[in-house]
Motif scaffolding. Structure first.
Motif, PDB file in Angstrom:
ATOM      1  N   PHE A 353      21.009 133.626  -3.707  1.00 15.49           N
ATOM      2  CA  PHE A 353      21.189 132.544  -4.421  1.00 15.49           C
ATOM      3  C   PHE A 353      22.242 131.685  -4.077  1.00 15.49           C
ATOM      4  CE2 PHE A 353      18.350 135.522  -6.956  1.00 15.49           C
ATOM      5  CZ  PHE A 353      17.305 134.886  -6.618  1.00 15.49           C
ATOM      6  N   ASN A 354      22.818 132.128  -3.217  1.00 13.19           N
ATOM      7  CA  ASN A 354      23.974 130.971  -2.799  1.00 13.19           C
ATOM      8  C   ASN A 354      25.049 130.853  -3.830  1.00 13.19           C
ATOM      9  OD1 ASN A 354      23.044 130.514  -0.094  1.00 13.19           O
ATOM     10  ND2 ASN A 354      21.465 129.113  -1.047  1.00 13.19           N
ATOM     11  N   LEU A 355      25.406 131.610  -4.688  1.00 15.76           N
ATOM     12  CA  LEU A 355      26.498 131.634  -5.633  1.00 15.76           C
ATOM     13  C   LEU A 355      27.718 132.006  -4.957  1.00 15.76           C
ATOM     14  CD1 LEU A 355      24.542 133.653  -8.485  1.00 15.76           C
ATOM     15  CD2 LEU A 355      24.638 131.050  -8.081  1.00 15.76           C
ATOM     16  N   VAL A 356      27.419 132.502  -3.746  1.00 18.64           N
ATOM     17  CA  VAL A 356      28.831 132.897  -2.999  1.00 18.64           C
ATOM     18  C   VAL A 356      28.368 132.635  -1.643  1.00 18.64           C
ATOM     19  CG1 VAL A 356      30.512 134.869  -2.362  1.00 18.64           C
ATOM     20  CG2 VAL A 356      29.691 134.638  -4.845  1.00 18.64           C
ATOM     21  N   ALA A 357      29.466 132.046  -0.964  1.00 17.00           N
ATOM     22  CA  ALA A 357      29.066 131.862   0.608  1.00 17.00           C
ATOM     23  C   ALA A 357      29.026 133.099   1.339  1.00 17.00           C
ATOM     24  CB  ALA A 357      30.367 131.152   1.298  1.00 17.00           C
ATOM     25  N   ARG A 358      27.994 133.035   2.408  1.00 16.16           N
ATOM     26  CA  ARG A 358      27.760 134.256   3.086  1.00 16.16           C
ATOM     27  C   ARG A 358      28.898 134.455   4.321  1.00 16.16           C
ATOM     28  NH1 ARG A 358      21.434 132.866   3.691  1.00 16.16           N
ATOM     29  NH2 ARG A 358      20.898 132.718   1.444  1.00 16.16           N
ATOM     30  N   ILE A 385      36.291 136.217  -6.955  1.00  9.00           N
ATOM     31  CA  ILE A 385      35.612 136.453  -8.141  1.00  9.00           C
ATOM     32  C   ILE A 385      34.737 137.541  -8.105  1.00  9.00           C
ATOM     33  CG2 ILE A 385      34.175 135.707 -10.391  1.00  9.00           C
ATOM     34  CD1 ILE A 385      35.521 132.903  -9.537  1.00  9.00           C
ATOM     35  N   LEU A 386      33.963 137.450  -7.042  1.00  5.47           N
ATOM     36  CA  LEU A 386      32.877 138.426  -6.643  1.00  5.47           C
ATOM     37  C   LEU A 386      33.341 140.128  -6.820  1.00  5.47           C
ATOM     38  CD1 LEU A 386      29.976 139.533  -6.819  1.00  5.47           C
ATOM     39  CD2 LEU A 386      29.881 138.581  -4.393  1.00  5.47           C
ATOM     40  N   VAL A 387      34.474 139.901  -5.759  1.00  8.34           N
ATOM     41  CA  VAL A 387      35.209 141.278  -5.414  1.00  8.34           C
ATOM     42  C   VAL A 387      35.688 141.696  -6.616  1.00  8.34           C
ATOM     43  CG1 VAL A 387      37.216 142.072  -4.229  1.00  8.34           C
ATOM     44  CG2 VAL A 387      35.712 140.640  -3.149  1.00  8.34           C
ATOM     45  N   LEU A 388      36.493 141.005  -7.636  1.00  9.69           N
ATOM     46  CA  LEU A 388      36.933 141.407  -8.966  1.00  9.69           C
ATOM     47  C   LEU A 388      35.852 142.118  -9.878  1.00  9.69           C
ATOM     48  CD1 LEU A 388      39.668 138.795  -9.511  1.00  9.69           C
ATOM     49  CD2 LEU A 388      40.052 141.010  -8.449  1.00  9.69           C
ATOM     50  N   VAL A 389      34.701 141.203  -9.907  1.00 12.43           N
ATOM     51  CA  VAL A 389      33.778 141.612 -10.724  1.00 12.43           C
ATOM     52  C   VAL A 389      33.194 143.163 -10.015  1.00 12.43           C
ATOM     53  CG1 VAL A 389      31.358 141.321 -11.184  1.00 12.43           C
ATOM     54  CG2 VAL A 389      32.811 139.396 -11.391  1.00 12.43           C
TER      55      VAL A 389
END
Length: 421
Positions: A353-358, A385-389
């Motif tokens: 959903f392109n919330l984070v760059a590929r 942020i995604l890594v921390l989540v």
């Protein structure tokens, strides 16, 4: 769970162990791994060419051609370098001359590329066939070249030089007849008969590449890698030998999209997807487990945590896999397998959903995960942020299993202390 491990040991381990040692797959693994320094350094020039800061992007835009030149000659020629490495490795596995195997593989691969004529004598080779787009052809051509070399040498169809001739000269003449067979053979097929080997082979492998970019294509390697590690087999070595050509093809397509100025990249799941967002601290994201060990009531787990934290931050987790152990340990194997499945699904949809760059950059694998993810996505702070989540999710999943295992070890340690008294 013990029955499950016995099933894995009897049913899954024997074929996977054989697969890991299969000479052709091992040659692919070693040949592609040998190109990693060039790919890593070359891909960093994409960051220099397309910095995440608008002011810097405007500043370097007039110099894009110059900045991207090292990238074109490293990652852009990935298949070219891999063809030599695979041929060299496969020839050595047959106890043949590695240099001859590598050079014949390289020449065979180059002959599959149809040149674009500039004039009667000048021509150019299309770069899209020499990078990730030609990787599968490079693998097949290396197999063909080395197998022909082996076939002829086993039957003594070669020039034998006197013993007084230096080894390097003798080896070069031994490859003369194989070269005389291989080069005309490929030339006739591609350039005389006009058969497009690249299109043919890519049509065969395209379903695999497409499948590798789907959610099942993400989950299958995650499950296989964690299952193999939990059973005592180096999962990345086994699965990577098969999957890495697919991952690098996906990465190459993303890289080309970045170089073309695309805002949304075509592929979700090249190798950096797994490296930075799923394997945080190594396969199974074990750095989250190591964090709990640092505060453990078990003296053994606490010492192991202190010894494993620095390697874990750098994505080296063999100390905890074999030291805790996670291998063949039903208590810790469950979160080791289950956690990456959950973070893999979350990460896939975040990028879908392109919330984070590929990912488009192959950063050095020993970097801490937030830094590696930031670089791999071209400077997207949302990747951090995604890594921390994902780290928090893994910590939550590991915690109850860690506490159960800690309780077991504490009881054992107290029992041993009581016996000594």
């Amino acid at each position: 769970m013990n029955k499950f491990f016995k099933f894995i040991e009897k049913v899954l381990m024997p074929p996977m162990t054989k697969l890991a040692e299969q000479r052709h797959l091992r040659a692919v693994r070693d040949g592609i791994v040998s190109t990693m320094p060039l790919i890593i350094i070359g891909s960093f020039f994409l960051i220099f060419a397309f910095p995440p800061i608008p002011f810097l992007a405007e500043l370097v835009e007039p110099h894009l051609g110059t900045i991207l030149f090292p990238f074109r000659l490293t990652m852009g020629l990935m298949a070219l370098y891999a063809s030599y490495g695979i041929g060299h490795s496969l020839a050595k596995s047959y106890k043949l001359d590695g240099v001859s195997g590598g050079l014949l593989s390289l020449a065979t691969f180059l002959l599959t590329v149809t040149p674009q004529m500039v004039d009667e004598v000048g021509f150019v080779l299309p770069m899209d066939k020499l990078g990730g787009g030609g990787l599968f052809v490079a693998i097949i051509m290396a197999f063909v070249a080395v197998e022909i070399l082996r076939f002829l040498q086993e039957r003594n169809i070669m020039f034998k030089m006197p013993e007084e001739v230096p080894d390097s000269v003798a080896r070069s003449f031994e490859a003369l007849i194989p070269a005389g067979v291989i080069i005309p053979f490929v030339w006739i097929i591609v350039h005389v008969l006009g058969f497009d080997i690249h299109t043919f082979i890519m049509e065969i492998f395209r379903p695999l590449v497409t499948a590798g970019n789907t959610l099942p294509g993400v989950l299958v390697p995650i499950i296989l890698i964690t299952l193999l590690w939990a059973s005592g087999i180096h999962g990345v070595s086994v699965v990577g030998a098969v999957a890495r050509p697919i991952w690098l093809t996906l990465l190459d397509e993303n890289v080309e999209a970045v170089a073309a100025g695309a805002e949304v990249l075509p592929n979700i799941a090249p190798e950096p997807f797994f490296q930075w967002f799923i394997w945080i601290g190594g396969s199974g994201a074990t750095v989250a487990l190591v964090m709990w060990m640092l505060f453990s009531k078990s003296s053994y787990l606490k010492k192991l945590g202190k010894a494993s934290i620095i390697p874990g931050i750098c994505n080296i987790n063999e100390p905890v896999i074999f030291g805790a152990p996670i291998m063949l340990n039903p208590i810790l194997a469950i979160p080791f397998i289950l956690g990456p499945i959950i973070t893999g699904i979350l990460t896939y949809f975040a990028m879908y959903f392109n919330l984070v760059a590929r990912p488009s950059i192959l950063a050095p694998w020993t970097l801490p995960a937030p830094i590696g993810a930031y670089l791999a996505t071209g400077g997207d702070f949302r990747a951090v942020i995604l890594v921390l989540v994902n780290f928090a999710i893994m910590a939550a999943i590991y915690y109850p299993f860690f506490k159960a295992y800690e309780k077991k070890l504490v009881a054992e340690e107290q029992g041993e202390a009581g016996e000594q008294i």
